[in-house]
Motif scaffolding. Structure first.
Motif, short mmCIF file in Angstrom:
data_model
loop_
_atom_site.label_atom_id
_atom_site.label_comp_id
_atom_site.label_asym_id
_atom_site.label_seq_id
_atom_site.Cartn_x
_atom_site.Cartn_y
_atom_site.Cartn_z
N TYR A 57 42.55 44.98 -13.01
CA TYR A 57 42.69 43.62 -12.50
C TYR A 57 41.85 43.42 -11.24
O TYR A 57 41.20 42.39 -11.07
CB TYR A 57 44.15 43.30 -12.18
CG TYR A 57 45.06 43.21 -13.38
CD1 TYR A 57 44.65 42.59 -14.56
CD2 TYR A 57 46.35 43.71 -13.33
CE1 TYR A 57 45.49 42.51 -15.66
CE2 TYR A 57 47.20 43.63 -14.42
CZ TYR A 57 46.75 43.03 -15.59
OH TYR A 57 47.59 42.94 -16.67
N ASP A 58 41.88 44.43 -10.36
CA ASP A 58 41.10 44.34 -9.13
C ASP A 58 39.60 44.26 -9.43
O ASP A 58 38.88 43.48 -8.80
CB ASP A 58 41.38 45.54 -8.22
CG ASP A 58 42.79 45.53 -7.64
OD1 ASP A 58 43.46 44.47 -7.73
OD2 ASP A 58 43.21 46.57 -7.11
N ASN A 60 38.24 43.17 -12.18
CA ASN A 60 38.00 41.86 -12.78
C ASN A 60 37.91 40.78 -11.70
O ASN A 60 37.06 39.88 -11.77
CB ASN A 60 39.11 41.53 -13.78
CG ASN A 60 38.78 40.31 -14.61
OD1 ASN A 60 37.64 40.11 -15.02
ND2 ASN A 60 39.78 39.49 -14.84
N THR A 61 38.76 40.86 -10.68
CA THR A 61 38.71 39.92 -9.57
C THR A 61 37.38 40.02 -8.83
O THR A 61 36.76 39.01 -8.49
CB THR A 61 39.87 40.17 -8.60
OG1 THR A 61 41.11 40.00 -9.31
CG2 THR A 61 39.83 39.23 -7.41
N CYS A 62 36.91 41.25 -8.62
CA CYS A 62 35.61 41.45 -7.96
C CYS A 62 34.47 40.87 -8.79
O CYS A 62 33.53 40.28 -8.24
CB CYS A 62 35.37 42.93 -7.70
SG CYS A 62 36.37 43.61 -6.38
N GLY A 64 34.68 38.34 -10.86
CA GLY A 64 34.77 36.89 -10.71
C GLY A 64 34.22 36.43 -9.38
O GLY A 64 33.50 35.43 -9.29
N GLU A 65 34.54 37.16 -8.33
CA GLU A 65 34.04 36.83 -6.99
C GLU A 65 32.53 36.97 -6.93
O GLU A 65 31.83 36.15 -6.32
CB GLU A 65 34.72 37.75 -5.97
CG GLU A 65 34.66 37.28 -4.56
CD GLU A 65 35.31 35.93 -4.31
OE1 GLU A 65 34.78 35.19 -3.46
OE2 GLU A 65 36.32 35.59 -4.94
#
Length: 104
Positions: A57-58, A60-62, A64-65
Motif C-alpha cells: 500500500y505504501d 502504491n501511494t508513492c 501515485g504521488e
C-alpha cells in the motif's frame, strides 16, 4: 533547463528526493521480510504477510504521488520546451520508447 525551473522547481526536486528515499526504505523492508518468509524463518508468518501488504500500500501511494509530481512538472513546463525535454528523455531510454511495428 531554464532558470525559472530551478528556482520554482526546488519543491519538485525536494519531493522527488523524498519519494526516492521512501521507496528505497520500502524496498529494504520488503527484502528483509521476503528473505525471512522464503527461508521459512518468520516467527509470525501471518504478521509477515500483513506487513508485506502494508508495504505494498505504501509503495502504491508513492507511485501515485510520483504520478502527481510528474503531471505537475509537465503542466509547468512551457510548451516550447516540451520537444527538447522529450528528445532528452528519449536519448536516456531509447529502447523503452521504441515503437515496434505491428504484427499482422
Amino acid at each position: 533547463m531554464p532558470k525559472w525551473f530551478f528556482e520554482a522547481g526546488r519543491g519538485f526536486f525536494t519531493k522527488l528526493h523524498a519519494l526516492k528515499e521512501i521507496i528505497e526504505e520500502l524496498q529494504k523492508e520488503t527484502r528483509v521480510i521476503v528473505e525471512d518468509v522464503s527461508d521459512g524463518e518468520p516467527v509470525f508468518p501471518d504478521r509477515a504477510w500483513k506487513e508485506l501488504e502494508v508495504l505494498g500500500y505504501d509503495l502504491n501511494t508513492c507511485m501515485g504521488e510520483t504520478t502527481v509530481v510528474l503531471k505537475s512538472f509537465f503542466c509547468a513546463l512551457p510548451p516550447e520546451e516540451l520537444e527538447a525535454f522529450r528528445q532528452k528523455l528519449v536519448m536516456q531510454v531509447p529502447t523503452i520508447l521504441t515503437v515496434s511495428p505491428r504484427r499482422t
